[in-house]
Design a protein around this motif. Structure first.
Motif, short mmCIF file in Angstrom:
data_model
loop_
_atom_site.label_atom_id
_atom_site.label_comp_id
_atom_site.label_asym_id
_atom_site.label_seq_id
_atom_site.Cartn_x
_atom_site.Cartn_y
_atom_site.Cartn_z
N ASN A 6 0.85 -1.17 0.00
CA ASN A 6 0.00 0.00 0.00
C ASN A 6 0.88 1.21 0.00
N THR A 7 0.29 2.31 0.29
CA THR A 7 1.04 3.56 0.22
C THR A 7 2.25 3.54 1.09
N GLY A 8 2.29 2.60 1.96
CA GLY A 8 3.45 2.60 2.82
C GLY A 8 3.20 3.48 4.01
N THR A 9 1.97 3.88 4.16
CA THR A 9 1.69 4.46 5.45
C THR A 9 1.70 3.27 6.36
N THR A 11 -0.16 0.94 6.16
CA THR A 11 -1.49 0.70 6.65
C THR A 11 -1.98 -0.64 6.23
N VAL A 164 -6.34 0.95 12.17
CA VAL A 164 -7.08 1.99 11.45
C VAL A 164 -6.38 3.34 11.58
N MET A 165 -5.63 3.51 12.67
CA MET A 165 -5.01 4.81 12.90
C MET A 165 -3.70 4.92 12.16
N SER A 166 -3.31 6.14 11.87
CA SER A 166 -2.06 6.32 11.14
C SER A 166 -0.89 6.07 12.08
N PHE A 167 0.22 5.67 11.48
CA PHE A 167 1.43 5.44 12.25
C PHE A 167 1.86 6.70 12.99
N ASP A 281 7.39 5.75 9.52
CA ASP A 281 6.59 6.80 10.17
C ASP A 281 6.70 6.76 11.69
N ILE B 224 -8.81 5.61 3.97
CA ILE B 224 -8.10 5.55 5.24
C ILE B 224 -6.59 5.62 5.02
N TRP B 225 -6.09 4.89 4.04
CA TRP B 225 -4.65 4.90 3.78
C TRP B 225 -4.16 6.27 3.39
N ILE B 226 -4.88 6.91 2.47
CA ILE B 226 -4.41 8.19 1.97
C ILE B 226 -4.54 9.26 3.04
N ASN B 228 -4.22 8.71 6.15
CA ASN B 228 -3.17 8.41 7.12
C ASN B 228 -1.76 8.63 6.59
N ASP B 229 -1.65 8.91 5.30
CA ASP B 229 -0.30 9.03 4.73
C ASP B 229 0.52 10.07 5.46
#
Lengths: 343, 296
Positions: A6-9, A11, A164-167, A281, B224-226, B228-229
């Motif tokens: 994925n985006t590499g967040t 997530t 679900v939460m961002s890093f 992150d 959610i991913w974007i 959270n980026d």
């Protein structure tokens, strides 16, 4: 079965498998004669060719072409540029200042950079911890929650919430937990006084492990969800047969459930490796990747947003990261796509 | 089989004490899992003055939402929710649009290039972003877009972030959607093909509507991913004002968010939208993550 990142967040990664069982019959198009179409190198089977008008083929070309151009330009051209630039020095001003230096960047990286080997070591530790803790724990939780018990939803949500939460937010939350003066841990054990003071964030012997607790905390919930999905694929008849044979819970798990989780395990392993290579992150928010928590991803980034923007040197670190990633991605995709072709 | 099921139900009835023990274990673990979040919430609800004198492990005299309102106003959070929407909405829609076209191409026709194309997309999405960031950053600085973006370049613009999100995420979505489309019976489009419907119509009116469940799942995930980026935004955006909320939070801490309680409130506020999306679309989110992980 295939995993994609994925985006590499960080997530999480999605998973798909070609539903071999539900595969529809292949299209009834003759594969006999093929023609080169539009020089784009695709061979159009006769059956389709007769039905596809010129305009149709142009439409199809655009439909696949535009997204592909965007993807290749931003992802693959840049990846190749990383490889090319790794053998040069460049100050980023004008293309004529690019100078070929051969392996100098790598030589300096391997012998002269005090952060490089620790970073490699930390990435390896990161991976080992993610395999040793969240994998068994996630599987264990999934097996328990799969028993159709009450409140299963509530438990699942609790474990899954961190995913679900961002890093970045997770980094802040754990900073509050680890804060040496006001944090939860030191307040509870009274380690925030002089003489008995534990600096979870600043101490280079401790901070990597502190961050890894947070990383495992998040990764466990994610793997639990993947295992739960895998467990849905376990044939109930097998369980019944096993129960009928008088097998106890552990025997059933060992002989019936675990073997059917094999594809899930493969996916989980790939997801975990990619996650360990991407880790960024959390560390960045936690302590900027300072002493004790250096990672390859942090070194690459510091080279860009830091004081010294040494493009060739930063690219050389990226190449190391790329090679490790490809060592995982290529065998995995080859195996996956081979299976798909057979089905 | 009735005899066996009877025997089974007898065997299946869980031993009560074992079940209770399991619940105790699960509840305890779940609580431990929530502890860091509960700690952050508690810190955010208490005024800094009180916790600094009494310590954090103390009985709260007063719980209030002051930290939340202060964090929201001082940091101009509404503005950052705006910048985030400006990036996330176009990125999600474009990603779904482009990747569904690629998926349509590789799954409904058997061109020789299909497998290679799908491989390129799938592998591209598995790379760590740091592998491509150095040249990407340079490329963004080199591309001049006078009048199109505020910065006059791809760098430091919402457009730049949208593009990299779309490029990076379409790998994943193309893969998932192509698997999904492959399961649709070919008769659906064969008939249209014979009737002379254009491929665009087949895609737009026949295949796409059938992919709604997969699209919904992917849209939830992508949002959610974007949202959270963090990584793309801190490297490719330099002006604090242009940052999406997650990286803005990092920028603001220390600047507007001075005490730990205020930081806790700010961090929790940024997490609220993702939590809302998750609770509202839980099933889509989870099914997106595990799409096709089990057959059927």
């Amino acid at each position: 079965m295939t995993v994609t990142g994925n985006t590499g967040t960080g997530t999480g990664t999605g998973i798909t498998s070609t539903p071999a069982a539900t595969n529809p019959t292949p299209p009834p198009s003759g594969h006999s004669e093929t023609t080169w179409a539009k020089g784009r190198g695709e061979q159009v089977p006769q059956g389709h060719r007769r039905l596809l008008t010129h305009r149709d083929r142009l439409t199809l070309g655009l439909m696949a072409g535009l997204p592909t151009i965007l993807h290749i330009a931003l992802v693959w051209v840049t990846a190749l540029a990383s490889i090319a630039l790794a053998f040069t020095t460049w100050d980023g001003i004008g293309f004529d200042s690019i100078k070929w230096v051969g392996l100098d960047n790598f030589r300096e990286l391997f012998t002269n950079n005090p952060q490089f080997w620790p970073a490699v070591q930390h990435n390896v530790i990161w991976l080992a911890v993610l395999i040793l803790v969240p994998m068994p724990l996630g599987m264990f939780l999934a097996v328990q929650l799969d028993k159709k018990i009450r409140f299963s939803r509530v438990y699942q949500t609790a474990f899954f919430l961190p995913v679900v939460m961002s890093f970045a937010v997770i980094g802040f939350v754990w900073q509050l937990v680890y804060n040496p003066d006001t944090g939860l841990i030191n307040s509870l054990i009274g380690a925030n006084k002089p003489g008995h003071y534990i600096d979870w964030i600043g101490d280079p012997d401790l901070n990597l492990w502190a961050v890894l607790v947070a990383a495992s905390w998040r990764h466990t919930g994610y793997l639990m969800i993947l295992y739960l999905a895998g467990l849905k694929g376990v044939d109930p008849a097998l369980r019944e047969a096993s129960a009928l044979d008088g097998a106890n819970e552990w025997q059933t798990f060992k002989n019936v459930i675990f073997p059917t989780l094999r594809p899930t395990n493969t996916i989980v392993l790939v997801v975990t490796i990619i996650e360990a290579l991407r880790a960024f992150d959390l560390v960045f928010v936690f302590n900027k990747g300072a002493e004790g928590t250096e990672l390859l991803s942090i070194l690459v980034t510091n080279n860009i947003i830091g004081e010294s923007s040494r493009i060739g040197y930063g690219s050389a670190i990226a190449v190391v990261l790329l090679l490790i990633s490809l060592a995982v991605i290529i065998p995995y995709l080859v195996a996956t796509f081979r299976k798909e072709r057979r089905s | 089989m009735s005899a066996s099921t009877a025997a089974l139900s007898k065997q299946r009835t869980p031993l009560r004490p074992a079940r209770i023990l399991l619940h105790v274990f699960l509840a305890g673990t779940a609580l431990a899992w929530l502890a860091p979040l509960l700690w952050a919430i508690l810190a955010a609800l208490r005024p800094y003055g009180e916790t600094s004198t009494k310590g954090y492990v103390s009985w709260p005299d007063k719980l209030s939402l002051d930290n939340f309102t202060n964090a929201f106003q001082q940091s101009d959070m509404l503005h950052y929710f705006g910048t985030t929407l400006l990036i996330a909405v176009p990125a999600v829609l474009l990603t779904l649009f482009l990747s569904s076209m690629v998926a349509f191409y590789v799954s409904r026709f058997d061109f020789r290039l299909n497998l290679a194309l799908l491989l390129v997309f799938t592998a591209g999405n598995l790379l760590p972003q740091q592998v491509i960031i150095t040249p990407l950053y340079r490329m963004y600085l080199l591309v001049d877009l006078p009048g199109i973006t505020m910065s006059g370049k791809l760098y430091d613009s919402a457009l730049g972030l949208v593009l990299i999100h779309v490029a990076f995420q379409s790998g994943f979505c193309a893969f998932v959607l192509s698997n999904y489309m492959r399961t649709l019976p070919h008769e659906l489009t064969e008939a249209a093909l014979v009737d002379g419907a254009s491929v665009w119509r087949q895609y737009w009116q026949i295949v796409l509507p059938l992919c709604r469940p997969a699209m919904a799942a992917l849209a939830t995930l992508l949002s959610i991913w974007i949202y959270n980026d963090f990584f793309w935004a801190i490297v490719l955006i330099s002006t604090g004002e242009n940052m999406p909320i997650t990286s803005a939070l990092n920028n603001l801490s220390g600047q507007y968010f001075t005490d730990p309680n205020l930081i806790a409130a700010g961090a929790l506020l940024t997490a609220i939208p993702t939590l809302i999306v998750y609770f509202a679309l839980q099933r889509q989110f989870v099914s997106g993550l595990t799409l096709g992980a089990n057959k059927g």
